[in-house]
Motif scaffolding. Structure first.
Motif, short mmCIF file in Angstrom:
data_model
loop_
_atom_site.label_atom_id
_atom_site.label_comp_id
_atom_site.label_asym_id
_atom_site.label_seq_id
_atom_site.Cartn_x
_atom_site.Cartn_y
_atom_site.Cartn_z
N SER A 150 0.81 -1.22 0.00
CA SER A 150 0.00 0.00 0.00
C SER A 150 0.84 1.26 0.00
O SER A 150 0.39 2.31 -0.45
N GLY A 151 2.06 1.21 0.53
CA GLY A 151 2.89 2.41 0.59
C GLY A 151 4.12 2.18 1.45
O GLY A 151 4.39 1.06 1.89
N GLY A 152 4.83 3.27 1.72
CA GLY A 152 6.09 3.19 2.44
C GLY A 152 5.97 2.62 3.84
O GLY A 152 6.86 1.92 4.31
N SER A 153 4.85 2.90 4.51
CA SER A 153 4.69 2.40 5.88
C SER A 153 4.72 0.88 5.91
O SER A 153 5.44 0.27 6.70
N VAL A 154 3.93 0.28 5.04
CA VAL A 154 3.89 -1.19 5.00
C VAL A 154 5.18 -1.73 4.39
O VAL A 154 5.69 -2.77 4.82
N ALA A 155 5.75 -0.99 3.45
CA ALA A 155 7.02 -1.43 2.86
C ALA A 155 8.10 -1.50 3.94
O ALA A 155 8.90 -2.45 3.97
N ASN A 156 8.11 -0.51 4.85
CA ASN A 156 9.07 -0.57 5.96
C ASN A 156 8.77 -1.75 6.89
O ASN A 156 9.67 -2.46 7.33
N LEU A 157 7.49 -1.94 7.18
CA LEU A 157 7.10 -3.04 8.07
C LEU A 157 7.53 -4.40 7.50
O LEU A 157 8.05 -5.25 8.21
N GLN A 192 13.90 9.89 11.69
CA GLN A 192 13.16 8.78 11.07
C GLN A 192 11.68 9.12 10.85
O GLN A 192 11.12 9.96 11.53
N HIS A 193 11.09 8.43 9.90
CA HIS A 193 9.65 8.55 9.69
C HIS A 193 8.93 7.70 10.74
O HIS A 193 9.39 6.61 11.10
N SER A 194 7.79 8.20 11.21
CA SER A 194 7.09 7.52 12.31
C SER A 194 6.70 6.09 11.96
O SER A 194 6.46 5.27 12.85
N SER A 195 6.66 5.74 10.66
CA SER A 195 6.28 4.37 10.30
C SER A 195 7.36 3.37 10.72
O SER A 195 7.07 2.19 10.93
N VAL A 196 8.61 3.83 10.85
CA VAL A 196 9.68 2.94 11.31
C VAL A 196 9.45 2.63 12.78
O VAL A 196 9.53 1.47 13.22
N THR A 249 14.83 12.08 4.36
CA THR A 249 13.94 12.15 5.53
C THR A 249 12.73 13.01 5.19
O THR A 249 12.79 13.91 4.35
N THR A 250 11.63 12.70 5.86
CA THR A 250 10.39 13.43 5.60
C THR A 250 10.54 14.90 5.98
O THR A 250 10.07 15.78 5.27
N ASN A 251 11.20 15.18 7.09
CA ASN A 251 11.35 16.55 7.56
C ASN A 251 12.07 17.46 6.58
O ASN A 251 11.60 18.53 6.25
N GLY A 276 13.52 4.50 1.77
CA GLY A 276 13.71 5.45 0.67
C GLY A 276 12.38 5.87 0.10
O GLY A 276 12.25 6.05 -1.12
N ALA A 277 11.39 6.03 0.98
CA ALA A 277 10.00 6.22 0.56
C ALA A 277 9.89 7.10 -0.69
O ALA A 277 9.36 6.68 -1.71
N PHE A 278 10.41 8.32 -0.59
CA PHE A 278 10.45 9.11 -1.83
C PHE A 278 11.87 9.24 -2.36
O PHE A 278 12.12 9.13 -3.56
N GLY A 279 12.84 9.38 -1.43
CA GLY A 279 14.21 9.70 -1.83
C GLY A 279 14.86 8.69 -2.76
O GLY A 279 15.65 9.06 -3.63
N LEU A 305 5.77 4.24 -4.95
CA LEU A 305 5.56 4.66 -6.35
C LEU A 305 4.45 5.69 -6.43
O LEU A 305 4.18 6.24 -7.48
N HIS A 306 3.79 5.96 -5.28
CA HIS A 306 2.73 6.97 -5.30
C HIS A 306 3.22 8.35 -4.82
O HIS A 306 2.44 9.26 -4.68
N LYS A 307 4.51 8.45 -4.55
CA LYS A 307 5.05 9.77 -4.22
C LYS A 307 5.85 10.27 -5.43
O LYS A 307 5.30 10.94 -6.28
N TRP A 308 7.12 9.85 -5.51
CA TRP A 308 7.96 10.42 -6.55
C TRP A 308 7.98 9.60 -7.85
O TRP A 308 8.87 9.77 -8.66
C1 LIG Z 1 5.78 8.93 3.30
C2 LIG Z 1 6.90 8.27 3.99
C3 LIG Z 1 6.73 7.02 4.59
C4 LIG Z 1 5.39 6.34 4.65
O1 LIG Z 1 4.93 6.03 3.37
P1 LIG Z 1 3.35 5.90 3.09
O2 LIG Z 1 3.32 5.72 1.62
O3 LIG Z 1 2.74 7.20 3.54
O4 LIG Z 1 2.85 4.74 3.85
C5 LIG Z 1 7.83 6.41 5.16
N1 LIG Z 1 9.03 7.01 5.15
C6 LIG Z 1 9.24 8.23 4.59
C7 LIG Z 1 10.60 8.82 4.60
C8 LIG Z 1 8.16 8.90 4.00
O5 LIG Z 1 8.35 10.11 3.45
#
Ligand SMILES: *Cc1c(COP(=O)(O)O)cnc(C)c1O
Length: 500
Positions: A150-157, A192-196, A249-251, A276-279, A305-308
């Motif tokens: 679904s996205g980076g959060s689950v990809a990290n998990l 770090q992103h809170s999903s980690v 980083t998200t910040n 590397g969610a977007f980076g 793939l839904h960000k960058w």
């Molecule tokens: C957006 C983001 C996530 C989470 O990705 P989702 O697609 O929102 O689940 C994780 N890490 C970083 C660095 C992000 O920018």
């Protein structure tokens, strides 16, 4: 009395009149094209009036009404109050715009509606192909495994679950994290992103055992502090198992020194995961590769793939070098899911064996169509355009005396604030927060915010393929004009308003 169903009682959810639904479908398609073609003409976002909001508190519909009428409700109450990330001046959080082709692909995917948990059918081949292309575009080995999520959060998990199971010297799936075992520890930058952190919690490792390492002035992990923490943990009898590198980083878009992290991971036998969610996608841009040295050395890599890559939500990906470790972490074949050698239940790869979901949607199709329609070169050029725009924005912030840049611009994130001698330091945070909200409410542009070293920042994360350079001029003009208007109005912090 017959218990057989009869023609009179039989019904399905297909339309009774296919032609009128088809006509409605064509209208929807035309309307959405119109909507996307004119995204620049609208306010980025506008607040929803109360009378519209009330329509979303309706009782459960017991009986239906015509699809045309329901669609009209969508046109009246949903379409005008969209989030706005389809607009050229939306840079809040980290959001892609989606693409017209992605919209069409999602329609095709929903039309076919295959289940991507497993089996032998074309959609599985599509996902497999997309994962192979993801590996190829990032120069990852063909032998790596992967999964669309679904996205980076689950990809990290997913990546960190494989890390935990692969680095444990016992059977985590069977035994769980029982008392008496050494405490696992993970390491990541404090940025770090809170999903980690959430992954560490879900995995039973706990957020306290996710060691958040301080960062340097450019918001990158401090490698010496990292190594000291690992050594201290080992001395205390902990079991360091994994290191997470931030590639963007998200910040602030900071990229950790990934090569140095890979060396440390090797030295202490840690699983090396990269968020590397977007980076990570900067790898596709001219000049982006040099910023991401070490990306290829990770054991697992999470990216969106839904960000960058600009695809419609939701689509992210995890790649894992050790495909066996990946499958061993998740595979499950109860009797009702037994694989066959022929028929629908055959097929080499069952994606349900590589993640949490069994039933999975056909999100792969929009990526498959995008890869072929644009080619990665074109996507890379647009990513490169965003990189240049971030540099342009950062440069212009520095050139305007009323604006202050709050973090170096490394990738595509620009953090800044309005400053004026009339506003005291201690009041700048409240001032800029109010400024940001007014800017959003004006519909001119949507940055979001963050706090950097205690300072409230307006934050633009540029993952927008519709932005033009002049959009960033419009932004900065609007920020300055809004700030000046607040000063003219004699703005006071909340609780200290004149007459209050
Ligand atoms: C957006 C983001 C996530 C989470 O990705 P989702 O697609 O929102 O689940 C994780 N890490 C970083 C660095 C992000 O920018």
């Amino acid at each position: 009395v017959s218990t057989h169903p009869t023609a009179e009682t039989w019904e399905s959810l297909d339309p009774q009149d296919w032609e009128s639904l088809q006509a409605l479908g064509h209208r929807m398609l035309d309307d959405m094209f119109e909507h996307l073609m004119n995204s620049r003409e609208r306010p980025v976002w506008q607040p929803m009036p109360d009378e519209v909001r009330r329509t979303f508190r309706a009782p459960l519909p017991r009986e239906g009404r015509p699809a045309e009428a329901v669609y009209q409700s969508f046109v009246d109450t949903v379409l005008p109050y969209n989030m706005g990330n389809d607009h050229p001046r939306f840079w809040g959080w980290v959001m892609g715009n989606g693409t017209p082709l992605g919209m069409l692909s999602d329609m095709l995917a929903a039309g076919l509606n295959p289940n991507m948990g497993g089996g032998d059918h074309a959609a599985v081949e599509v996902e497999r192909q997309v994962i192979d292309w993801c590996k190829a575009m990032l120069d990852w080995p063909e032998t790596a495994s992967g999964l669309l999520v679904s996205g980076g959060s689950v990809a990290n998990l997913i990546g960190l679950t494989v890390a935990r199971n692969a680095r444990a010297d016992f059977d985590v799936r069977h035994d769980g994290l029982m008392a008496g075992r050494p405490q696992f520890t993970l390491y990541v930058s404090a940025q770090q992103h809170s999903s980690v952190e959430r992954a560490a919690e879900i995995l039973g490792i706990g957020s306290n055992a996710l060691r958040m390492i301080p960062v340097d002035d450019a918001f990158r992990i401090d490698v010496q502090a990292l190594e000291s923490q690992i050594q201290a943990d080992i001395e205390m009898g902990m079991r360091p198992i994994g290191l997470i590198g931030c590639a963007g980083t998200t910040n602030t878009g900071a990229v950790d020194p990934l090569d140095a992290l890979a060396d440390i991971a090797e030295k202490y036998e840690l699983w090396f995961h990269i968020d590397g969610a977007f980076g990570a996608l900067a790898y596709l841009a001219p000049g982006g590769r040099a910023k991401l040295r070490g990306l290829e050395r990770a054991d697992s890599l999470a990216f969106d793939l839904h960000k960058w890559f600009y695809l419609p939500f939701e689509i992210g990906c995890t790649l894992v070098k050790d495909a066996d470790a990946h499958r061993r972490t998740f595979s499950a074949h109860p009797d009702y899911l037994e694989k066959k050698t022929r028929g629908v239940a055959s097929g080499e790869i069952w994606f349900g064996d590589y993640g949490i979901q069994l039933t999975r949607g056909f999100r792969a199709l929009k990526a498959w169509m995008a890869f072929q329609t644009y080619g990665v070169e074109r996507v890379g050029r647009v990513i490169g355009q965003n990189l240049r725009q971030a540099a342009y924005l950062g440069h212009n912030v520095e050139a305007r005396p009323t604006l202050e840049l709050l973090a170096p611009v490394d990738l595509n994130v620009v953090c800044f604030r309005f400053v004026d001698p009339a506003v005291e330091d201690a009041e700048l945070n409240d001032f800029n927060e109010e400024l940001l909200i007014r800017l959003q409410e004006s519909g001119t542009a949507v940055p979001s915010s963050t706090i950097l070293k205690g300072r409230f920042a307006l934050r633009c994360a540029i993952t927008n393929h519709r932005s033009r350079d002049e959009d960033f001029d419009i932004l900065l003009d609007a920020v300055e004009a809004t700030g000046k208007r607040m000063l003219d109005e004699g703005w006071r912090p909340p609780g200290q308003e004149a007459g209050g």
